[in-house]
Design a protein around this motif. Structure first.
Motif, short mmCIF file in Angstrom:
data_model
loop_
_atom_site.label_atom_id
_atom_site.label_comp_id
_atom_site.label_asym_id
_atom_site.label_seq_id
_atom_site.Cartn_x
_atom_site.Cartn_y
_atom_site.Cartn_z
N PHE A 60 0.83 -1.19 0.00
CA PHE A 60 0.00 0.00 0.00
C PHE A 60 0.87 1.25 0.00
O PHE A 60 2.01 1.20 0.45
CB PHE A 60 -0.81 0.11 1.29
CG PHE A 60 -1.54 -1.12 1.67
CD1 PHE A 60 -2.81 -1.32 1.20
CD2 PHE A 60 -0.97 -2.06 2.50
CE1 PHE A 60 -3.52 -2.45 1.56
CE2 PHE A 60 -1.66 -3.20 2.86
CZ PHE A 60 -2.95 -3.40 2.38
N ILE A 61 0.28 2.34 -0.43
CA ILE A 61 0.77 3.62 0.05
C ILE A 61 -0.21 4.07 1.10
O ILE A 61 -1.43 3.97 0.93
CB ILE A 61 0.87 4.67 -1.08
CG1 ILE A 61 2.04 4.28 -1.98
CG2 ILE A 61 1.08 6.07 -0.49
CD1 ILE A 61 2.50 5.38 -2.88
N ASP A 62 0.31 4.53 2.18
CA ASP A 62 -0.53 4.84 3.32
C ASP A 62 -0.14 6.22 3.81
O ASP A 62 1.02 6.58 3.79
CB ASP A 62 -0.24 3.83 4.43
CG ASP A 62 -1.42 3.68 5.38
OD1 ASP A 62 -2.19 4.64 5.52
OD2 ASP A 62 -1.55 2.61 5.97
N ASN A 63 -1.13 7.02 4.18
CA ASN A 63 -0.75 8.15 5.01
C ASN A 63 -1.41 7.94 6.35
O ASN A 63 -2.35 8.60 6.72
CB ASN A 63 -1.08 9.51 4.40
CG ASN A 63 -2.49 9.55 3.88
OD1 ASN A 63 -3.14 8.54 3.74
ND2 ASN A 63 -2.96 10.73 3.61
N LEU B 53 8.13 9.24 2.98
CA LEU B 53 8.38 9.86 1.68
C LEU B 53 8.95 11.27 1.81
O LEU B 53 9.42 11.84 0.84
CB LEU B 53 7.08 9.91 0.86
CG LEU B 53 6.40 8.58 0.55
CD1 LEU B 53 5.14 8.79 -0.27
CD2 LEU B 53 7.35 7.65 -0.20
N VAL B 58 4.84 13.43 6.56
CA VAL B 58 3.39 13.40 6.50
C VAL B 58 2.93 12.11 5.83
O VAL B 58 1.95 11.51 6.22
CB VAL B 58 2.84 14.63 5.75
CG1 VAL B 58 1.33 14.54 5.57
CG2 VAL B 58 3.18 15.90 6.52
N ARG B 59 3.68 11.68 4.81
CA ARG B 59 3.25 10.50 4.07
C ARG B 59 4.28 9.37 4.11
O ARG B 59 5.47 9.62 4.23
CB ARG B 59 2.96 10.88 2.62
CG ARG B 59 1.57 11.50 2.49
CD ARG B 59 1.29 11.94 1.10
NE ARG B 59 2.03 13.15 0.82
CZ ARG B 59 1.55 14.15 0.08
NH1 ARG B 59 0.36 14.08 -0.44
NH2 ARG B 59 2.27 15.22 -0.13
N PHE B 60 3.77 8.17 3.98
CA PHE B 60 4.58 6.96 4.04
C PHE B 60 4.23 6.05 2.88
O PHE B 60 3.14 6.12 2.36
CB PHE B 60 4.23 6.14 5.28
CG PHE B 60 4.22 6.89 6.54
CD1 PHE B 60 5.37 7.00 7.29
CD2 PHE B 60 3.05 7.48 7.00
CE1 PHE B 60 5.36 7.69 8.48
CE2 PHE B 60 3.03 8.18 8.19
CZ PHE B 60 4.18 8.28 8.94
N ILE B 61 5.16 5.16 2.57
CA ILE B 61 4.75 3.91 1.93
C ILE B 61 4.78 2.87 3.02
O ILE B 61 5.71 2.80 3.82
CB ILE B 61 5.69 3.52 0.78
CG1 ILE B 61 5.43 4.46 -0.40
CG2 ILE B 61 5.43 2.07 0.37
CD1 ILE B 61 6.03 4.00 -1.69
N ASP B 62 3.74 2.09 3.04
CA ASP B 62 3.59 1.15 4.14
C ASP B 62 3.26 -0.21 3.53
O ASP B 62 2.56 -0.28 2.55
CB ASP B 62 2.40 1.61 5.01
CG ASP B 62 2.52 1.09 6.43
OD1 ASP B 62 3.12 0.03 6.63
OD2 ASP B 62 1.98 1.76 7.31
N ASN B 63 3.81 -1.26 4.09
CA ASN B 63 3.19 -2.55 3.80
C ASN B 63 2.68 -3.06 5.12
O ASN B 63 3.20 -3.99 5.69
CB ASN B 63 4.12 -3.52 3.10
CG ASN B 63 5.46 -3.60 3.76
OD1 ASN B 63 5.80 -2.78 4.59
ND2 ASN B 63 6.20 -4.62 3.41
N PHE B 64 1.67 -2.35 5.56
CA PHE B 64 1.10 -2.67 6.85
C PHE B 64 0.58 -4.09 6.83
O PHE B 64 -0.21 -4.49 6.00
CB PHE B 64 -0.04 -1.72 7.20
CG PHE B 64 -0.44 -1.85 8.64
CD1 PHE B 64 0.28 -1.19 9.61
CD2 PHE B 64 -1.49 -2.66 9.03
CE1 PHE B 64 -0.06 -1.32 10.96
CE2 PHE B 64 -1.83 -2.80 10.36
CZ PHE B 64 -1.12 -2.13 11.32
#
Lengths: 308, 308
Positions: A60-63, B53, B58-64
């Motif tokens: 995902f991209i997540d914020n 990022l 403020v923003r992330f890439i996540d592989n939650f």
């Protein structure tokens, strides 16, 4: 994204999860009940949204936002007598619940002296009792309805459904958009089916801008509500001008502007004829005060003035 | 990333959060105590990692990943007598705790008949009592140590520290890498300071591959441990070959391969001389069985054989 045709086709391509219809029904039952009682109501959105990079999703991209602003604001709206429809990111903070700042298992004990019971250990009772009591006071009286979402698509579909359910409240509805919504997404048609293979050293991603839903929200979905959006920036030089720009663009009632590093002690309420700071001192913060207290109190005043 | 110089400079550029030294100390105290007692020990990593990022994030890439595999596996390792060092993503699932599948406030009540106490409501006591008791049995006896992380950088630094703390266990240590680690990241030097402004319609991101830390982990950090990694794929055609490839590349003891859509009912244990499925039937699943039960039981057998 300006024409309503474009917006319609955007919405048609969104993926509704299986649970969508039951969540929509749940929130409509809640709003109908409060409409009958002529209660004031607020829709709060809270937490971040997830944007899948692959259609069978691994990444995902997540914020991700933990949703502290939304959870605290919900509590202060309840104290001001509003019914609260809380649309929140799954696993983000929830009103009252977020005040349990421990692993709950650490403070529970099983007592088998007189049948089996489970109790909160004595040292934690004093601080936890008011949290449990306040939660039950509002939740059991039907003043708080929580609906969760995960992906951007689910958020957008639930937001539209919630706004449409609020339309009958006319000016008595407040829409408080505290969620951190992804500015970018990958359209379903451009998404690879399987997990992106990571062998060639770099990952190049190209994301489209998420349509600004605030425009149809204000114009079509819930035109008479008092709508508040947030502007979170890191650069103080552009904060106010970005907030004013949003207000002119979307024609809604208020932007609350804040900087990432001072967001818990200073926010600025910006409307067509207002630019008003709400500030906590370091002493206030040390004493455990929360900026959402004075912020919501003032916002409720301003909302009331539009009703008279 | 092959040379140790490159790896050293990669580690030097990582950002350690303020809490790093205290977390490192915490896990070292735990491992030292169990080393003295000659206990078997497992390091479990669980949950996803976040890749910022922007430097003021403020923003992330996540592989939650919610961390279900890791949380369940920890419980079954505890039942097999292992000390468990649980390195998990903040806000992901924790052993025993994840079995509370409700808002805890819904099932707590304040009772003021005899002073103030807080109790779990009667209908929920039977199912919750064993969860509370098991948690306390293992946690209060010092068999379970939980350390959390959020970003990729924090994960990598804690993983190295944990592995180094396990070195003295020699072959009695098991390393069970169930976390979903981001394959890509943006090096600090390439990161914009402020929030990426979203005005020109598209967001182009270029991410570098995260160095495969499994190689130095196996070769340098904890060379005699029994190390298990996971391979989660969506395409069944490449699952086994990808797992075999990882095993040859990193020279560790086992890969557990699984497909996203069947991961709760079928996994394949793959080592140099083994390819063994662990499968639950639909009846098993309906009866509430968890695949981590037979998986960990078999893994503990295989580990024991390497010790004799």
């Amino acid at each position: 994204m300006t024409s309503s045709t474009k917006l319609d086709s955007f919405f048609q391509e969104l993926t509704a999860p299986d649970s969508f219809e039951s969540k929509k029904h749940h929130l409509e039952v809640f709003t109908s009940r409060h409409l009958e009682k002529s209660n004031r109501i607020v829709l709060i959105t809270s937490g971040g949204t997830t944007v899948p990079l692959e259609s069978k999703t691994v990444r995902f991209i997540d914020n991700f936002s933990i949703g502290r602003r939304g959870a605290l604001s919900a509590e202060y709206f309840l104290k001001q007598g509003y019914a609260v429809l809380y649309l929140y990111r799954h696993r983000s903070l929830q009103p009252f619940h977020h005040r349990i700042d421990k692993n709950i298992l650490d403070i529970l004990s099983v007592d088998e002296t007189n049948g089996t019971s489970i109790k909160v250990q004595a040292p934690f009772v004093e601080s936890l009792a008011p949290v449990v009591q306040q939660y039950h006071r509002y939740h059991d009286n039907g003043m708080l309805c929580q609906v969760d979402f995960t992906t951007l698509d689910e958020y957008l579909l639930l937001l539209r459904a919630a706004c449409e359910a609020l339309r009958g409240f006319d000016k008595s509805a407040l829409v408080y958009l505290a969620a951190a919504v992804s500015d970018f997404y990958i359209p379903a048609a451009q998404m690879p089916e399987h997990k992106i293979q990571s062998s060639n050293g770099k990952l190049q991603l190209s994301l489209e801008m998420t349509p600004k839903l605030l425009k149809p929200l204000v114009k079509d979905w819930v035109p008479n509500a008092f709508t508040v959006s947030f502007k979170l920036e890191t650069d103080p030089k552009i904060m106010i001008s970005k907030a004013r720009g949003a207000l002119e663009n979307y024609k809604h009632q208020m932007v609350i502007a804040n900087l990432l590093h001072t967001r818990r002690k200073e926010v600025v309420m910006i409307s067509a004829d207002l630019e008003e700071k709400v500030v906590l001192t370091d002493e206030d913060l040390a004493a455990g005060k929360e900026i959402e207290g004075p912020l919501i109190a003032r916002l409720v005043q301003i909302h009331a003035e539009t009703l008279s």
